[in-house]
Design a protein around this motif. Structure first.
Motif, PDB file in Angstrom:
ATOM      1  N   VAL A  92       0.736  -1.183  -0.296  1.00  0.00           N
ATOM      2  CA  VAL A  92      -0.064   0.233   0.243  1.00  0.00           C
ATOM      3  C   VAL A  92       0.937   1.130   0.353  1.00  0.00           C
ATOM      4  CG1 VAL A  92      -1.326   0.999   0.896  1.00  0.00           C
ATOM      5  CG2 VAL A  92      -1.657  -1.093   0.959  1.00  0.00           C
ATOM      6  N   TRP A  93       0.199   2.180  -0.821  1.00  0.00           N
ATOM      7  CA  TRP A  93       1.298   3.524  -0.867  1.00  0.00           C
ATOM      8  C   TRP A  93      -0.015   4.954  -0.771  1.00  0.00           C
ATOM      9  CZ3 TRP A  93       2.522  -0.622  -4.162  1.00  0.00           C
ATOM     10  CH2 TRP A  93       4.365  -0.797  -4.078  1.00  0.00           C
ATOM     11  N   GLY A  94       0.449   5.714  -0.114  1.00  0.00           N
ATOM     12  CA  GLY A  94      -0.211   6.542   0.204  1.00  0.00           C
ATOM     13  C   GLY A  94      -1.116   6.337   1.852  1.00  0.00           C
ATOM     14  N   PRO A  95      -2.168   7.208   1.744  1.00  0.00           N
ATOM     15  CA  PRO A  95      -2.639   7.360   3.263  1.00  0.00           C
ATOM     16  C   PRO A  95      -3.646   6.367   3.608  1.00  0.00           C
ATOM     17  CG  PRO A  95      -4.282   9.002   1.554  1.00  0.00           C
ATOM     18  CD  PRO A  95      -2.810   8.045   1.291  1.00  0.00           C
ATOM     19  N   GLY A  96      -3.095   4.991   3.232  1.00  0.00           N
ATOM     20  CA  GLY A  96      -3.756   4.043   3.610  1.00  0.00           C
ATOM     21  C   GLY A  96      -2.662   2.905   4.697  1.00  0.00           C
ATOM     22  N   VAL A  97      -3.482   2.090   5.550  1.00  0.00           N
ATOM     23  CA  VAL A  97      -2.997   1.536   6.579  1.00  0.00           C
ATOM     24  C   VAL A  97      -3.902  -0.777   5.697  1.00  0.00           C
ATOM     25  CG1 VAL A  97      -2.582   0.128   9.073  1.00  0.00           C
ATOM     26  CG2 VAL A  97      -2.646   3.100   8.631  1.00  0.00           C
ATOM     27  N   LEU A  98      -3.161  -1.278   5.826  1.00  0.00           N
ATOM     28  CA  LEU A  98      -3.624  -2.807   5.699  1.00  0.00           C
ATOM     29  C   LEU A  98      -3.106  -3.631   7.472  1.00  0.00           C
ATOM     30  CD1 LEU A  98      -5.246  -4.320   3.729  1.00  0.00           C
ATOM     31  CD2 LEU A  98      -2.667  -5.154   2.973  1.00  0.00           C
ATOM     32  N   SER A  99      -4.058  -4.203   7.284  1.00  0.00           N
ATOM     33  CA  SER A  99      -4.142  -5.042   8.283  1.00  0.00           C
ATOM     34  C   SER A  99      -4.909  -6.309   8.415  1.00  0.00           C
ATOM     35  CB  SER A  99      -4.885  -4.259   9.874  1.00  0.00           C
ATOM     36  OG  SER A  99      -6.240  -3.599   9.755  1.00  0.00           O
ATOM     37  N   GLY A 100      -4.049  -7.645   9.487  1.00  0.00           N
ATOM     38  CA  GLY A 100      -4.779  -8.816   8.787  1.00  0.00           C
ATOM     39  C   GLY A 100      -5.015  -9.167   8.060  1.00  0.00           C
ATOM     40  N   GLY A 101      -3.843  -8.321   6.322  1.00  0.00           N
ATOM     41  CA  GLY A 101      -3.850  -9.238   5.287  1.00  0.00           C
ATOM     42  C   GLY A 101      -4.791  -8.380   4.342  1.00  0.00           C
ATOM     43  N   THR A 102      -6.016  -8.622   4.996  1.00  0.00           N
ATOM     44  CA  THR A 102      -7.150  -8.234   4.168  1.00  0.00           C
ATOM     45  C   THR A 102      -7.701  -6.096   4.210  1.00  0.00           C
ATOM     46  OG1 THR A 102      -8.570  -9.091   4.866  1.00  0.00           O
ATOM     47  CG2 THR A 102      -7.419 -10.079   3.148  1.00  0.00           C
ATOM     48  N   ASN A 103      -7.029  -6.172   5.340  1.00  0.00           N
ATOM     49  CA  ASN A 103      -8.885  -4.853   6.103  1.00  0.00           C
ATOM     50  C   ASN A 103      -7.563  -3.745   5.815  1.00  0.00           C
ATOM     51  OD1 ASN A 103     -10.135  -6.658   7.490  1.00  0.00           O
ATOM     52  ND2 ASN A 103      -8.844  -6.909   9.082  1.00  0.00           N
ATOM     53  N   LEU A 104      -8.419  -2.940   4.974  1.00  0.00           N
ATOM     54  CA  LEU A 104      -7.543  -1.728   4.461  1.00  0.00           C
ATOM     55  C   LEU A 104      -8.390  -0.453   5.201  1.00  0.00           C
ATOM     56  CD1 LEU A 104      -5.879  -0.057   2.612  1.00  0.00           C
ATOM     57  CD2 LEU A 104      -7.689  -0.251   0.964  1.00  0.00           C
ATOM     58  N   THR A 105      -7.815   0.566   5.477  1.00  0.00           N
ATOM     59  CA  THR A 105      -7.736   1.731   6.477  1.00  0.00           C
ATOM     60  C   THR A 105      -7.247   3.039   6.397  1.00  0.00           C
ATOM     61  OG1 THR A 105      -6.915   1.243   8.717  1.00  0.00           O
ATOM     62  CG2 THR A 105      -9.484   0.789   8.588  1.00  0.00           C
ATOM     63  N   THR A 153      -6.081   7.000   7.063  1.00  0.00           N
ATOM     64  CA  THR A 153      -4.844   7.384   7.971  1.00  0.00           C
ATOM     65  C   THR A 153      -5.447   8.905   7.289  1.00  0.00           C
ATOM     66  OG1 THR A 153      -2.961   7.658   6.527  1.00  0.00           O
ATOM     67  CG2 THR A 153      -3.794   6.549   9.025  1.00  0.00           C
ATOM     68  N   GLY A 154      -5.752   9.236   6.135  1.00  0.00           N
ATOM     69  CA  GLY A 154      -6.172  11.087   5.918  1.00  0.00           C
ATOM     70  C   GLY A 154      -6.791  10.905   4.165  1.00  0.00           C
ATOM     71  N   ALA A 155      -6.923  12.411   3.504  1.00  0.00           N
ATOM     72  CA  ALA A 155      -7.105  11.682   2.565  1.00  0.00           C
ATOM     73  C   ALA A 155      -6.010  12.435   1.348  1.00  0.00           C
ATOM     74  CB  ALA A 155      -7.894  13.367   2.474  1.00  0.00           C
ATOM     75  N   GLY A 156      -6.525  11.362   0.004  1.00  0.00           N
ATOM     76  CA  GLY A 156      -5.228  11.188  -1.159  1.00  0.00           C
ATOM     77  C   GLY A 156      -5.580  10.949  -1.700  1.00  0.00           C
ATOM     78  N   THR A 157      -4.001  10.235  -2.650  1.00  0.00           N
ATOM     79  CA  THR A 157      -4.139   9.184  -3.331  1.00  0.00           C
ATOM     80  C   THR A 157      -3.914   8.035  -2.651  1.00  0.00           C
ATOM     81  OG1 THR A 157      -4.459  10.359  -5.709  1.00  0.00           O
ATOM     82  CG2 THR A 157      -3.454   7.865  -6.180  1.00  0.00           C
ATOM     83  N   VAL A 158      -4.910   6.704  -2.890  1.00  0.00           N
ATOM     84  CA  VAL A 158      -3.873   5.005  -2.458  1.00  0.00           C
ATOM     85  C   VAL A 158      -3.857   4.346  -3.188  1.00  0.00           C
ATOM     86  CG1 VAL A 158      -4.578   3.411  -0.831  1.00  0.00           C
ATOM     87  CG2 VAL A 158      -5.289   5.934   0.147  1.00  0.00           C
ATOM     88  N   LYS A 159      -2.658   4.147  -3.387  1.00  0.00           N
ATOM     89  CA  LYS A 159      -2.203   2.741  -4.503  1.00  0.00           C
ATOM     90  C   LYS A 159      -1.791   1.115  -3.999  1.00  0.00           C
ATOM     91  CE  LYS A 159       1.252   2.585  -8.535  1.00  0.00           C
ATOM     92  NZ  LYS A 159       1.613   2.451  -8.415  1.00  0.00           N
ATOM     93  N   VAL A 160      -2.662   0.357  -4.259  1.00  0.00           N
ATOM     94  CA  VAL A 160      -3.001  -1.062  -3.712  1.00  0.00           C
ATOM     95  C   VAL A 160      -2.380  -2.418  -5.083  1.00  0.00           C
ATOM     96  CG1 VAL A 160      -4.179  -2.585  -2.730  1.00  0.00           C
ATOM     97  CG2 VAL A 160      -4.923  -0.315  -2.481  1.00  0.00           C
ATOM     98  N   LEU A 161      -0.860  -2.220  -4.486  1.00  0.00           N
ATOM     99  CA  LEU A 161      -0.362  -3.820  -5.301  1.00  0.00           C
ATOM    100  C   LEU A 161      -0.788  -5.344  -4.683  1.00  0.00           C
ATOM    101  CD1 LEU A 161       2.708  -3.642  -7.727  1.00  0.00           C
ATOM    102  CD2 LEU A 161       2.840  -5.379  -5.866  1.00  0.00           C
ATOM    103  N   ALA A 162      -1.570  -6.219  -5.154  1.00  0.00           N
ATOM    104  CA  ALA A 162      -1.329  -7.172  -4.855  1.00  0.00           C
ATOM    105  C   ALA A 162      -0.507  -8.082  -6.014  1.00  0.00           C
ATOM    106  CB  ALA A 162      -3.256  -8.056  -5.383  1.00  0.00           C
ATOM    107  N   ARG A 163       0.279  -9.137  -5.509  1.00  0.00           N
ATOM    108  CA  ARG A 163       1.360  -9.417  -6.092  1.00  0.00           C
ATOM    109  C   ARG A 163       1.496 -11.111  -4.980  1.00  0.00           C
ATOM    110  NH1 ARG A 163       7.218  -6.498  -4.687  1.00  0.00           N
ATOM    111  NH2 ARG A 163       6.207  -5.866  -6.750  1.00  0.00           N
ATOM    112  N   GLN A 164       1.104 -11.923  -5.854  1.00  0.00           N
ATOM    113  CA  GLN A 164       2.002 -13.628  -6.137  1.00  0.00           C
ATOM    114  C   GLN A 164       2.294 -14.120  -6.628  1.00  0.00           C
ATOM    115  OE1 GLN A 164      -2.044 -15.439  -7.424  1.00  0.00           O
ATOM    116  NE2 GLN A 164      -2.075 -17.127  -5.254  1.00  0.00           N
ATOM    117  N   THR A 165       3.537 -14.857  -5.934  1.00  0.00           N
ATOM    118  CA  THR A 165       4.890 -14.909  -6.004  1.00  0.00           C
ATOM    119  C   THR A 165       3.949 -16.539  -6.979  1.00  0.00           C
ATOM    120  OG1 THR A 165       5.068 -16.645  -4.280  1.00  0.00           O
ATOM    121  CG2 THR A 165       6.045 -14.323  -3.882  1.00  0.00           C
TER     122      THR A 165
END
Length: 199
Positions: free
Chosen positions: A9-22, A24-36
């Motif tokens: 996660v980039w930007g004002p976002g926080v990931l918890s529990g692996g899938t719970n995104l909350t 911390t403020g306003a702005g642009t959030v970028k979420v990248l999912a990756r699988q090996t």
């Protein structure tokens, strides 16, 4: 070493529990999912989700908009829904609460990374009432001259006199004379100032 599946996660976002995104403020959030990959499967191409987060809207209510001068700053308060948010209050565009009587434009703005809200109103500060002590004038002869005297209020402005009705005239500000017989009414007045009302 990356886990078999992860999210960055980039930007004002926080990931918890692996899938719970909350947020911390306003702005642009970028979420990248990756699988090996593993022995049979190649790593999956990265998947990206980018979106904008806006502040939630709070309700602001201003209080104590009618007050009376007492020599101290006249502070307006505010409450919010949800409760407990910090509100920045300005008076005619400044954060200094006024002291003197008058009318002031008040704006309350929520100060928060995650909430927004504004309320406006007018603070009315009333001046204090001052009193003039003006002793009754005894009956006079038409040939008499009376020196008018009165004690004014706390503004310190001079007391002025005027004939409201009857055969009387005032000269020099305080010298009352008569042009005939009858009932004379004299009014004593005093101007106000930044703190005291006129009387």
């Amino acid at each position: 070493v990356l886990s078999p599946w992860c999210v960055l996660v980039w930007g004002p976002g926080v990931l918890s529990g692996g899938t719970n995104l909350t947020f911390t403020g306003a702005g642009t959030v970028k979420v990248l999912a990756r699988q090996t990959g593993d022995a049979n499967w190649n790593a999956a191409p990265d998947a990206t989700n980018e979106f904008t987060v806006a502040k939630a809207t709070a309700t602001v209510e201003l209080h104590s908009l009618e007050q009376t001068y007492d020599g101290t700053p006249r502070v307006v308060t505010a409450t919010t829904i949800p409760t407990g948010l910090t509100v920045r209050i300005t008076y005619d565009g400044t954060t200094n609460a006024p002291i003197n009587q008058g009318h002031y434009a008040v704006t309350g703005t929520v100060d928060s990374a995650t909430w927004q809200g504004t309320a406006t109103g007018t603070l009315a500060v009333a001046g204090l009432t001052q009193t003039i002590t003006f002793a009754p004038i005894a009956p006079q002869k038409t040939t008499a001259a009376v020196g008018l005297r009165a004690t004014g209020g706390a503004s310190g402005n001079p007391v002025t006199f005027a004939v409201a009705s009857g055969p009387g005239t005032i000269s020099g500000g305080t010298n009352l004379a008569f042009s005939g017989a009858g009932t004379v009414s004299v009014v004593a007045s005093q101007a106000g100032d930044a703190d005291w009302l006129p009387v």
